[in-house]
Scaffold this motif. Structure first.
Motif, PDB file in Angstrom:
ATOM      1  N   LEU A   6       0.843  -1.191   0.000  1.00 48.70           N
ATOM      2  CA  LEU A   6       0.000   0.000   0.000  1.00 48.70           C
ATOM      3  C   LEU A   6       0.880   1.243   0.000  1.00 48.70           C
ATOM      4  O   LEU A   6       1.705   1.439   0.898  1.00 48.70           O
ATOM      5  CB  LEU A   6      -0.917   0.006   1.217  1.00 48.70           C
ATOM      6  CG  LEU A   6      -1.893  -1.175   1.333  1.00 48.70           C
ATOM      7  CD1 LEU A   6      -2.747  -1.031   2.575  1.00 48.70           C
ATOM      8  CD2 LEU A   6      -2.768  -1.280   0.091  1.00 48.70           C
ATOM      9  N   GLY A   7       0.683   2.093  -0.998  1.00 51.60           N
ATOM     10  CA  GLY A   7       1.516   3.269  -1.128  1.00 51.60           C
ATOM     11  C   GLY A   7       2.905   2.921  -1.624  1.00 51.60           C
ATOM     12  O   GLY A   7       3.199   1.780  -1.978  1.00 51.60           O
ATOM     13  N   ARG A   8       3.778   3.932  -1.623  1.00 58.54           N
ATOM     14  CA  ARG A   8       5.164   3.746  -2.070  1.00 58.54           C
ATOM     15  C   ARG A   8       6.089   4.389  -1.049  1.00 58.54           C
ATOM     16  O   ARG A   8       6.504   5.541  -1.204  1.00 58.54           O
ATOM     17  CB  ARG A   8       5.359   4.365  -3.457  1.00 58.54           C
ATOM     18  CG  ARG A   8       4.538   3.699  -4.561  1.00 58.54           C
ATOM     19  CD  ARG A   8       4.649   4.466  -5.865  1.00 58.54           C
ATOM     20  NE  ARG A   8       4.038   5.782  -5.747  1.00 58.54           N
ATOM     21  CZ  ARG A   8       4.204   6.762  -6.648  1.00 58.54           C
ATOM     22  NH1 ARG A   8       4.980   6.563  -7.703  1.00 58.54           N
ATOM     23  NH2 ARG A   8       3.617   7.924  -6.478  1.00 58.54           N
ATOM     24  N   PRO A   9       6.413   3.675   0.015  1.00 58.40           N
ATOM     25  CA  PRO A   9       7.235   4.251   1.081  1.00 58.40           C
ATOM     26  C   PRO A   9       8.563   4.817   0.590  1.00 58.40           C
ATOM     27  O   PRO A   9       9.030   5.843   1.086  1.00 58.40           O
ATOM     28  CB  PRO A   9       7.451   3.069   2.026  1.00 58.40           C
ATOM     29  CG  PRO A   9       6.323   2.148   1.758  1.00 58.40           C
ATOM     30  CD  PRO A   9       6.017   2.294   0.302  1.00 58.40           C
ATOM     31  N   ALA A  10       9.177   4.165  -0.391  1.00 58.25           N
ATOM     32  CA  ALA A  10      10.466   4.644  -0.890  1.00 58.25           C
ATOM     33  C   ALA A  10      10.354   6.013  -1.534  1.00 58.25           C
ATOM     34  O   ALA A  10      11.339   6.759  -1.605  1.00 58.25           O
ATOM     35  CB  ALA A  10      11.043   3.643  -1.888  1.00 58.25           C
ATOM     36  N   ALA A  11       9.151   6.356  -2.001  1.00 61.62           N
ATOM     37  CA  ALA A  11       8.914   7.665  -2.606  1.00 61.62           C
ATOM     38  C   ALA A  11       8.246   8.619  -1.625  1.00 61.62           C
ATOM     39  O   ALA A  11       7.780   9.695  -2.013  1.00 61.62           O
ATOM     40  CB  ALA A  11       8.045   7.505  -3.859  1.00 61.62           C
ATOM     41  N   GLY A  12       8.173   8.218  -0.348  1.00 58.38           N
ATOM     42  CA  GLY A  12       7.562   9.059   0.666  1.00 58.38           C
ATOM     43  C   GLY A  12       6.048   9.069   0.637  1.00 58.38           C
ATOM     44  O   GLY A  12       5.413   9.950   1.229  1.00 58.38           O
ATOM     45  N   GLU A  13       5.444   8.087  -0.023  1.00 59.59           N
ATOM     46  CA  GLU A  13       3.989   8.026  -0.136  1.00 59.59           C
ATOM     47  C   GLU A  13       3.422   6.973   0.791  1.00 59.59           C
ATOM     48  O   GLU A  13       3.860   5.823   0.786  1.00 59.59           O
ATOM     49  CB  GLU A  13       3.593   7.704  -1.580  1.00 59.59           C
ATOM     50  CG  GLU A  13       2.086   7.550  -1.790  1.00 59.59           C
ATOM     51  CD  GLU A  13       1.745   7.131  -3.209  1.00 59.59           C
ATOM     52  OE1 GLU A  13       1.873   7.985  -4.112  1.00 59.59           O
ATOM     53  OE2 GLU A  13       1.388   5.958  -3.419  1.00 59.59           O
ATOM     54  N   GLY A  14       2.454   7.365   1.614  1.00 62.70           N
ATOM     55  CA  GLY A  14       1.764   6.421   2.482  1.00 62.70           C
ATOM     56  C   GLY A  14       0.473   5.962   1.834  1.00 62.70           C
ATOM     57  O   GLY A  14       0.411   5.746   0.614  1.00 62.70           O
ATOM     58  N   PHE A  15      -0.568   5.845   2.658  1.00 64.80           N
ATOM     59  CA  PHE A  15      -1.867   5.458   2.128  1.00 64.80           C
ATOM     60  C   PHE A  15      -2.936   6.240   2.885  1.00 64.80           C
ATOM     61  O   PHE A  15      -3.724   5.700   3.651  1.00 64.80           O
ATOM     62  CB  PHE A  15      -2.086   3.945   2.277  1.00 64.80           C
ATOM     63  CG  PHE A  15      -3.140   3.390   1.354  1.00 64.80           C
ATOM     64  CD1 PHE A  15      -2.903   3.293  -0.007  1.00 64.80           C
ATOM     65  CD2 PHE A  15      -4.370   2.984   1.843  1.00 64.80           C
ATOM     66  CE1 PHE A  15      -3.872   2.791  -0.863  1.00 64.80           C
ATOM     67  CE2 PHE A  15      -5.346   2.478   0.997  1.00 64.80           C
ATOM     68  CZ  PHE A  15      -5.095   2.378  -0.363  1.00 64.80           C
TER      69      PHE A  15
END
Length: 284
Positions: free
Chosen positions: A158-167
């Motif tokens: 869920l989301g893209r943690p490596a790009a700083g994106e959560g959910f």
């Protein structure tokens, strides 16, 4: 669940503006002599398969392909897969799947799997990346005859943690329905949204989650998986009759999938009758 990366330069945030795809893929596997063949292949829309591979003799390895590279709002994908008596099939994907953020519409993916007596099916797609703001509904319908072998998993990021994106927005509705010997054996529905993502009763901030089903298994299989888990609080396993169910949380989907690969290697010899033989596509 899967698929190939979008074309270079594609903007995933704008993917929802594209025309929605309606696609179906029907596959049938049958035993012919000393190996399993892909005896039926029909498709509508952008779903297809590569030619079968035989890295271990009797088991037919097939890679699912989705040329658009990701699932956008309004897409409808349907997989219908059957394995006849004595057949052995392993199905995977060449890369992680991607569900892009929604413009308000829902993307839907349904999978119908049928495994006959003395047959086996391994449903092992690579992880699905659910972008923040995505809206999707997935349904797994599995029919197992008496004596059928099955190993299958679903891994979500869920989301893209490596790009700083959560959910912080979006939802994933997940459904599993398993029949064995003609009777309903297992029914599960999950709703993962921003609240479930953050809450201690949900994912507690873990970006990756997954579920693995395997049968038939014995008590010693449960004990072996419990030993593999040890004291890790992000892993759990149970057994209902001879169906083993393993759940896991992690900060990274690749670590979670590696954990499931270890379980697959533990169980495969007894369920499929073959030692672990990882699809070549996983090494590329």
């Amino acid at each position: 669940m899967f698929l190939e990366s979008p074309a270079a330069g594609a903007d995933p945030d704008a993917a929802g503006d594209a025309a929605a795809w309606q696609a179906e893929l029907t596959l049938g596997f049958s035993r012919r002599g000393d190996k399993t063949v892909l005896s039926r292949r029909e498709h509508y829309g952008p779903l297809t398969v590569q030619r079968p591979f035989y890295p271990e003799g009797p088991v037919c390895h097939v890679y699912l392909l989705h040329p658009p590279g990701g699932v956008v709002a309004g897409d409808r994908l349907h997989f219908d897969i059957g394995v006849d008596n004595g057949g052995q099939a392993l199905i995977t994907t060449p890369a992680a799947g991607k569900f892009y953020r929604s413009d308000g519409k829902q993307a839907r993916q349904t999978v119908d799997l049928r495994v006959a007596k003395q047959a086996s099916l391994e449903w092992l797609p690579q992880e699905s990346i659910v972008y923040e703001g995505a809206s999707l509904h997935t349904g797994m319908e599995i029919e197992l005859a008496d004596g059928a072998g099955f190993i299958g998993w679903e891994v979500l990021a869920l989301g893209r943690p490596a790009a700083g994106e959560g959910f912080e927005a979006g939802e994933a509705l997940l459904n599993w329905r398993i029949k064995r010997g003609g009777r309903l054996f297992y029914l599960e529905k999950q709703r993962l949204d921003a609240t479930a993502f953050k809450s201690r009763w949900g994912l507690n901030g873990h970006s990756a989650c997954g579920t693995l089903f395997a049968c038939p298994t014995q008590p010693h299989h449960l004990q072996a998986v419990q030993a593999l888990i040890g004291e890790d609080p992000g892993r759990g396993v149970t057994q209902i009759e001879d169906m083993l169910i393993c759940r896991a949380l992690d900060e990274r989907a690749d670590r979670l999938r590696e954990f499931y690969l270890q379980i697959w290697a533990l169980l495969r010899t007894d369920i499929v009758g073959q030692n672990s033989c990882a699809p070549r596509i996983w090494a590329t």
